[in-house]
Design an enzyme around this catalytic site. Structure first.
Site, PDB file in Angstrom:
ATOM      1  N   CYS A   1     -70.095 102.178 -16.617  1.00  0.00           N
ATOM      2  CA  CYS A   1     -69.917 103.032 -15.445  1.00  0.00           C
ATOM      3  C   CYS A   1     -69.346 104.373 -15.888  1.00  0.00           C
ATOM      4  CB  CYS A   1     -68.958 102.397 -14.451  1.00  0.00           C
ATOM      5  SG  CYS A   1     -69.571 100.885 -13.707  1.00  0.00           S
TER       6      CYS A   1
ATOM      7  N   ARG B   1     -72.991  92.235 -12.622  1.00  0.00           N
ATOM      8  CA  ARG B   1     -72.451  91.018 -13.244  1.00  0.00           C
ATOM      9  C   ARG B   1     -72.590  89.835 -12.294  1.00  0.00           C
ATOM     10  NH1 ARG B   1     -72.781  92.342 -17.993  1.00  0.00           N
ATOM     11  NH2 ARG B   1     -71.276  93.736 -18.942  1.00  0.00           N
TER      12      ARG B   1
ATOM     13  N   TYR C   1     -85.041 104.776  -4.867  1.00  0.00           N
ATOM     14  CA  TYR C   1     -84.033 105.578  -4.175  1.00  0.00           C
ATOM     15  C   TYR C   1     -83.924 105.053  -2.753  1.00  0.00           C
ATOM     16  CZ  TYR C   1     -83.964 108.532  -8.218  1.00  0.00           C
ATOM     17  OH  TYR C   1     -83.801 108.974  -9.500  1.00  0.00           O
TER      18      TYR C   1
ATOM     19  N   ARG D   1     -84.854 104.734 -13.099  1.00  0.00           N
ATOM     20  CA  ARG D   1     -83.788 105.403 -12.371  1.00  0.00           C
ATOM     21  C   ARG D   1     -83.722 104.874 -10.958  1.00  0.00           C
ATOM     22  NH1 ARG D   1     -81.496 110.328 -13.456  1.00  0.00           N
ATOM     23  NH2 ARG D   1     -80.284 109.491 -11.750  1.00  0.00           N
TER      24      ARG D   1
ATOM     25  N   ARG E   1     -75.680 105.781  -8.785  1.00  0.00           N
ATOM     26  CA  ARG E   1     -76.947 105.901  -9.503  1.00  0.00           C
ATOM     27  C   ARG E   1     -76.987 104.892 -10.638  1.00  0.00           C
ATOM     28  NH1 ARG E   1     -75.402 111.171  -8.123  1.00  0.00           N
ATOM     29  NH2 ARG E   1     -77.065 112.490  -7.312  1.00  0.00           N
TER      30      ARG E   1
ATOM     31  N   GLU F   1     -70.094 110.970 -11.998  1.00  0.00           N
ATOM     32  CA  GLU F   1     -71.002 112.117 -11.953  1.00  0.00           C
ATOM     33  C   GLU F   1     -70.184 113.409 -11.996  1.00  0.00           C
ATOM     34  OE1 GLU F   1     -74.411 112.599 -11.616  1.00  0.00           O
ATOM     35  OE2 GLU F   1     -74.844 110.465 -11.765  1.00  0.00           O
TER      36      GLU F   1
ATOM     37  N   ARG G   1     -84.774 112.434  -4.505  1.00  0.00           N
ATOM     38  CA  ARG G   1     -86.071 112.452  -5.181  1.00  0.00           C
ATOM     39  C   ARG G   1     -87.179 112.129  -4.181  1.00  0.00           C
ATOM     40  NH1 ARG G   1     -86.564 112.428 -10.781  1.00  0.00           N
ATOM     41  NH2 ARG G   1     -88.683 112.926 -10.148  1.00  0.00           N
TER      42      ARG G   1
END
Length: 120
Positions: free
Chosen positions: A74, A63, A107, A7, A89, A77, A115
């Site tokens: 894609c 890419r 992050y 992540r 993200r 959220e 986080r």
């Protein structure tokens, strides 16, 4: 060889095409570097963006980094009222011999607050 998920997130200052591409490239490169990966290790990458990011697809940056034969997607959220704005993200699915405990999630910038337990 195991399949693992990594992540990561990064915040941009504005919904600007160049900022989206530059920040996404930074995030992808950092995930790859910290985990010692090549594109051959990557199964797929899911990118999401908060609803206030519409100027470009984050996957385009991957890419341009050489993810030419890696499936990329894609999505938007959820539009949660108290969510951190302008966040991109990713969740990368990879093949690796490393245990889950050695995976380094990334992050960056303002997204470190998402986080604090694992942000570097």
């Amino acid at each position: 060889m195991a399949v693992r998920a990594l992540r990561g997130a990064i915040q941009v200052d504005a919904d600007d095409r160049d900022q989206i591409l530059e920040a996404t490239a930074e995030l992808v490169a950092e995930v790859m570097s910290r985990n010692g990966l090549s594109t051959d290790d990557v199964i797929s990458v899911l990118f999401t963006a908060t609803p206030d990011i519409t100027a470009e697809f984050p996957a385009l940056a991957a890419r341009k980094l050489g993810f030419t034969d890696v499936p990329l997607m894609c999505a938007s959220e959820l539009d949660v009222p108290h969510a951190l704005p302008r966040v991109i993200r990713l969740m990368a699915h990879i093949e690796t011999d490393k245990p889950r405990s050695q995976m380094q999630h990334v992050y960056l910038r303002g997204a470190t607050v998402l986080r604090l337990d694992i942000a570097q």
